[in-house]
Design an enzyme around this catalytic site. Structure first.
Site, short mmCIF file in Angstrom:
data_model
loop_
_atom_site.label_atom_id
_atom_site.label_comp_id
_atom_site.label_asym_id
_atom_site.label_seq_id
_atom_site.Cartn_x
_atom_site.Cartn_y
_atom_site.Cartn_z
N LYS A 163 -15.10 10.68 -26.79
CA LYS A 163 -16.35 11.31 -27.24
C LYS A 163 -16.13 11.90 -28.62
CE LYS A 163 -15.69 15.17 -27.61
NZ LYS A 163 -14.70 15.94 -28.45
N TYR A 191 -20.25 18.99 -25.43
CA TYR A 191 -19.99 19.37 -24.03
C TYR A 191 -21.17 20.14 -23.45
CZ TYR A 191 -15.11 17.90 -24.41
OH TYR A 191 -13.97 17.15 -24.57
P1 NAD Z 1 -5.78 13.97 -33.93
O1 NAD Z 1 -6.01 14.30 -35.36
O2 NAD Z 1 -4.73 14.73 -33.21
O3 NAD Z 1 -5.42 12.42 -33.79
C1 NAD Z 1 -6.11 11.43 -34.51
C2 NAD Z 1 -5.19 10.24 -34.69
O4 NAD Z 1 -5.87 9.26 -35.45
C3 NAD Z 1 -3.92 10.60 -35.45
O5 NAD Z 1 -2.82 10.02 -34.80
C4 NAD Z 1 -4.12 9.96 -36.82
O6 NAD Z 1 -2.91 9.54 -37.40
C5 NAD Z 1 -5.00 8.78 -36.46
N1 NAD Z 1 -5.78 8.26 -37.58
C6 NAD Z 1 -5.97 6.95 -37.84
N2 NAD Z 1 -6.71 6.77 -38.92
C7 NAD Z 1 -6.97 8.00 -39.40
C8 NAD Z 1 -7.71 8.46 -40.54
N3 NAD Z 1 -8.31 7.62 -41.40
N4 NAD Z 1 -7.79 9.78 -40.71
C9 NAD Z 1 -7.23 10.66 -39.86
N5 NAD Z 1 -6.52 10.26 -38.77
C10 NAD Z 1 -6.40 8.95 -38.54
O7 NAD Z 1 -7.19 14.07 -33.20
P2 NAD Z 1 -7.43 14.21 -31.64
O8 NAD Z 1 -7.64 15.63 -31.30
O9 NAD Z 1 -6.41 13.47 -30.88
O10 NAD Z 1 -8.87 13.49 -31.50
C11 NAD Z 1 -8.99 12.08 -31.46
C12 NAD Z 1 -10.29 11.73 -30.71
O11 NAD Z 1 -10.18 12.22 -29.38
C13 NAD Z 1 -11.54 12.34 -31.30
O12 NAD Z 1 -12.62 11.44 -31.19
C14 NAD Z 1 -11.81 13.55 -30.42
O13 NAD Z 1 -13.19 13.90 -30.35
C15 NAD Z 1 -11.29 13.06 -29.10
N6 NAD Z 1 -10.82 14.17 -28.25
C16 NAD Z 1 -11.29 14.25 -26.99
C17 NAD Z 1 -10.88 15.29 -26.17
C18 NAD Z 1 -11.38 15.36 -24.75
O14 NAD Z 1 -11.12 16.35 -24.09
N7 NAD Z 1 -12.05 14.33 -24.27
C19 NAD Z 1 -9.99 16.24 -26.65
C20 NAD Z 1 -9.50 16.13 -27.95
C21 NAD Z 1 -9.94 15.08 -28.75
#
Ligand code: NAD
Length: 367
Positions: free
Chosen positions: A131, A215
């Site tokens: 999401k 949410y």
């Molecule tokens: P994060 O920044 O920790 O991870 C993002 C990943 O994408 C990194 O490994 C990064 O290297 C990579 N990436 C690839 N191309 C990129 C670019 N151009 N710019 C930046 N990063 C790039 O983020 P996250 O918290 O893991 O979130 C990732 C996704 O998961 C989002 O869509 C977020 O909404 C979702 N999420 C969902 C929940 C949930 O509870 N369902 C919780 C956290 C995050």
């Protein structure tokens, strides 16, 4: 037992179970597990998703996709993923040739969801996408169309739908346990740290609403089981705060549903909230916190008596439940309870919320 009737029994009941019961030394053949490739090895993927394959019955982690070779090495070694099953973004299309990969789980920044979901579908793989599903209704529609064309399933990572307290809240709210629902309040927010993609509109598609306010919106929709027909939203963002140069901080929004239910919702990037309340003529159902990774807490007031509702610890947590759900849909030909259409429905309302806040007027929402 005659051979024929024994064969019929085995065919009807599941050969593995019956054989195991008839002969102590026999073991059921292991059922096929659906193989997932994780795309994006960031915080959520590595801390919440990947460790929870251990609790799955139908899903397994088989491949990794990342732009950082060191991460592929580290997590590949940790999870026993061979070099043949590690991919960069550039050679992502090679997943097509790997029969171990059934599904791709997109855990990238929001603006990359549509691209990788579509590329996964075109490679013939099922898709689980985090999401918000994407950053616009148009992108969501393209993802749904790509999966439909490829004949692959599409599910959105609405993990709360696999969490027992939220499931109970849905049942209680929709069955009128505290009377017909009249009002829902829902608040989600946290104080966001600077310097991250969530604060860059090009990558996030928006501010708190896309990330955490969703949410509140999703809860209002799943607690009612209805689609809102009208929204009124108001935004408050301090644009001199360096965190909020391109994205919004707080948005309050009110939804009206077809049955007359009102939902009063908050989304915030500068204050902490995690809860919702369902209010009917005979009382209320309160969930606080409502949607964290663990530790949900439910309190119910009915006919003047207030008491906590405590559920036994679930055998499978929401993360494993979500992974297994898509796997079972793939194995059994089912449709996910949170398909792409569910993600699109949220984006449709989010677009209306942004329009309402920008134009300072009520906005009608049509399906
Ligand atoms: P994060 O920044 O920790 O991870 C993002 C990943 O994408 C990194 O490994 C990064 O290297 C990579 N990436 C690839 N191309 C990129 C670019 N151009 N710019 C930046 N990063 C790039 O983020 P996250 O918290 O893991 O979130 C990732 C996704 O998961 C989002 O869509 C977020 O909404 C979702 N999420 C969902 C929940 C949930 O509870 N369902 C919780 C956290 C995050």
């Amino acid at each position: 037992m005659a051979t024929g009737s024994r064969r019929a029994l085995l065919g009807g009941l599941g050969a593995g179970m019956v054989l195991a019961g008839m002969n102590g030394r026999s073991r059921a053949a292991p059922a096929r597990r659906i193989g997932y490739a994780i795309v994006g090895l960031g915080s959520y993927a590595t801390r919440q998703v990947m460790p929870n394959f251990a609790g799955c019955d139908h899903a397994r982690l088989v491949a990794l996709v990342s732009g950082t070779p060191a991460k592929l090495d580290q997590y590949g070694a940790q999870y026993g993923i061979p070099a043949t099953h590690r991919y960069s973004y550039a050679d992502f299309e090679r997943i097509r040739d790997n029969p171990d990969i059934d599904a791709v789980y997109v855990v990238l920044p929001n603006s990359l969801h549509a691209e990788y979901a579509v590329r996964a579908a075109q490679a013939g793989k099922h898709v689980l996408c985090e999401k918000p599903m994407a950053t616009s209704v148009a992108e969501c529609a393209a993802m749904i169309a790509a999966c439909r064309k490829a004949g692959t399933k599409l599910m959105i990572g609405y993990r709360s739908r696999f969490e027992p307290y939220n499931r109970l809240a849905i049942d209680l709210a929709r069955s009128g346990y505290v009377g017909r629902t009249r009002l829902i309040t829902a608040e989600h927010g946290f104080a966001i740290r600077p310097d991250q993609w969530r604060l860059d509109r090009a990558l996030s598609g928006g501010g708190s609403m896309m990330d955490i306010g969703i949410y509140s919106l999703n809860a209002a929709r799943y607690l009612t089981g209805e689609e809102p027909v009208e929204v009124s939203a108001i935004e408050s963002t301090n644009r001199s705060d360096p965190r909020f140069r391109t994205v919004e901080d707080r948005i309050g929004f009110q939804l009206r549903f077809p049955s007359g239910i009102l939902a009063n919702c908050l989304s915030s990037y500068s204050s902490g909230h995690n809860g919702y309340r369902v209010i009917g003529a005979q009382g209320w159902i309160n969930m606080e916190p409502a949607t964290p990774y663990s530790g949900q807490s439910m309190m119910i007031r009915k006919d003047g008596v207030t008491a906590p509702r405590i559920l036994p610890v679930a055998a499978k947590n929401q993360f494993a439940g979500q992974l297994d759900h898509l796997a079972e849909c793939i194995l059994n030909g089912g449709t996910p309870i949170v398909p792409g259409e569910e993600g699109l429905a949220d984006l449709r309302v989010i677009e209306a919320i942004y329009r309402s806040a920008a134009e300072r007027r009520h906005v009608a929402i049509s399906a």
